[in-house]
Scaffold this motif. Sequence first.
Motif, PDB file in Angstrom:
ATOM      1  N   ASP A   1       4.332   5.398  -5.459  1.00 58.67           N
ATOM      2  CA  ASP A   1       4.398   5.280  -6.916  1.00 58.67           C
ATOM      3  C   ASP A   1       3.583   6.362  -7.616  1.00 58.67           C
ATOM      4  OD1 ASP A   1       5.546   3.800  -9.085  1.00 58.67           O
ATOM      5  OD2 ASP A   1       3.511   3.085  -9.531  1.00 58.67           O
ATOM      6  N   GLN A   2       2.465   6.777  -7.023  1.00 64.07           N
ATOM      7  CA  GLN A   2       1.677   7.862  -7.606  1.00 64.07           C
ATOM      8  C   GLN A   2       2.525   9.120  -7.759  1.00 64.07           C
ATOM      9  OE1 GLN A   2      -2.055   8.756  -5.580  1.00 64.07           O
ATOM     10  NE2 GLN A   2      -1.874   6.787  -4.544  1.00 64.07           N
ATOM     11  N   TYR A   3       3.267   9.428  -6.719  1.00 69.90           N
ATOM     12  CA  TYR A   3       4.104  10.627  -6.733  1.00 69.90           C
ATOM     13  C   TYR A   3       5.316  10.441  -7.639  1.00 69.90           C
ATOM     14  CZ  TYR A   3       1.004  12.335  -3.241  1.00 69.90           C
ATOM     15  OH  TYR A   3      -0.125  12.751  -2.604  1.00 69.90           O
ATOM     16  N   ARG A   4       5.850   9.242  -7.683  1.00 68.04           N
ATOM     17  CA  ARG A   4       6.974   8.984  -8.572  1.00 68.04           C
ATOM     18  C   ARG A   4       6.559   9.233 -10.015  1.00 68.04           C
ATOM     19  NH1 ARG A   4       8.121   5.325 -11.946  1.00 68.04           N
ATOM     20  NH2 ARG A   4       6.503   3.920 -11.228  1.00 68.04           N
ATOM     21  N   ARG A   5       5.388   8.702 -10.404  1.00 67.11           N
ATOM     22  CA  ARG A   5       4.904   8.903 -11.779  1.00 67.11           C
ATOM     23  C   ARG A   5       4.671  10.387 -12.057  1.00 67.11           C
ATOM     24  NH1 ARG A   5       1.664   4.413 -10.413  1.00 67.11           N
ATOM     25  NH2 ARG A   5      -0.116   5.812 -10.182  1.00 67.11           N
ATOM     26  N   HIS A   6       4.110  11.102 -11.077  1.00 64.89           N
ATOM     27  CA  HIS A   6       3.877  12.533 -11.239  1.00 64.89           C
ATOM     28  C   HIS A   6       5.187  13.269 -11.499  1.00 64.89           C
ATOM     29  CE1 HIS A   6       2.490  16.615 -10.501  1.00 64.89           C
ATOM     30  NE2 HIS A   6       3.474  16.724  -9.612  1.00 64.89           N
ATOM     31  N   TRP A   7       6.170  13.013 -10.638  1.00 61.16           N
ATOM     32  CA  TRP A   7       7.429  13.750 -10.778  1.00 61.16           C
ATOM     33  C   TRP A   7       8.217  13.306 -11.993  1.00 61.16           C
ATOM     34  CZ3 TRP A   7       7.904  18.267  -9.085  1.00 61.16           C
ATOM     35  CH2 TRP A   7       7.178  18.670  -7.970  1.00 61.16           C
TER      36      TRP A   7
ATOM     37  N   SER B   1       0.832  -1.204   0.000  1.00 59.39           N
ATOM     38  CA  SER B   1       0.000   0.000   0.000  1.00 59.39           C
ATOM     39  C   SER B   1       0.866   1.253   0.000  1.00 59.39           C
ATOM     40  CB  SER B   1      -0.913   0.033   1.226  1.00 59.39           C
ATOM     41  OG  SER B   1      -1.781  -1.065   1.207  1.00 59.39           O
TER      42      SER B   1
ATOM     43  N   GLU C   1       2.466   1.677  -3.424  1.00 57.25           N
ATOM     44  CA  GLU C   1       1.496   2.215  -4.382  1.00 57.25           C
ATOM     45  C   GLU C   1       1.302   3.710  -4.172  1.00 57.25           C
ATOM     46  OE1 GLU C   1      -1.993  -0.175  -3.815  1.00 57.25           O
ATOM     47  OE2 GLU C   1      -1.037  -1.960  -4.678  1.00 57.25           O
ATOM     48  N   TRP C   2       1.239   4.140  -2.922  1.00 54.90           N
ATOM     49  CA  TRP C   2       1.076   5.558  -2.616  1.00 54.90           C
ATOM     50  C   TRP C   2       2.281   6.342  -3.131  1.00 54.90           C
ATOM     51  CZ3 TRP C   2       3.709   9.132   0.383  1.00 54.90           C
ATOM     52  CH2 TRP C   2       3.028  10.313   0.656  1.00 54.90           C
TER      53      TRP C   2
END
Length: 110
Positions: A85-91, A79, A82-83
């Motif tokens: 990873d959202q920010y990794r994809r954004h940056w 979990s 995944e949380w």
Amino acid sequence: MTADPVSTVFAALADPTRRAILARLAEGDATVNELAEPFPVSLQAVSKHLNVLERAGLIVRTREAQWRRCRLDPTPLRSVAEWIDQYRRHWEGRYDVLDDYLRELKERPR
């Protein structure tokens, strides 16, 4: 007030002793005494760390006769991953835009 599961996991991971305990359990199950062995703290202090890890769902404790064994449960870490990873994809997306802009600046005639 109960913290959300991700916050609880981050709070548990904030302490280096608890991270070391998790690293040890990644190698396999261990008793409380085995986990306490490398630390210069009391068995009671290690037990408190284990309580925090257990509340976060990162470990499971079992009882076999007089032995209490602990094992790692990586489910809550998924979990958190995944949380993050959202920010990794954004940056990564933002860095891609910056790369494009820098490339454009380089290619402009002076």
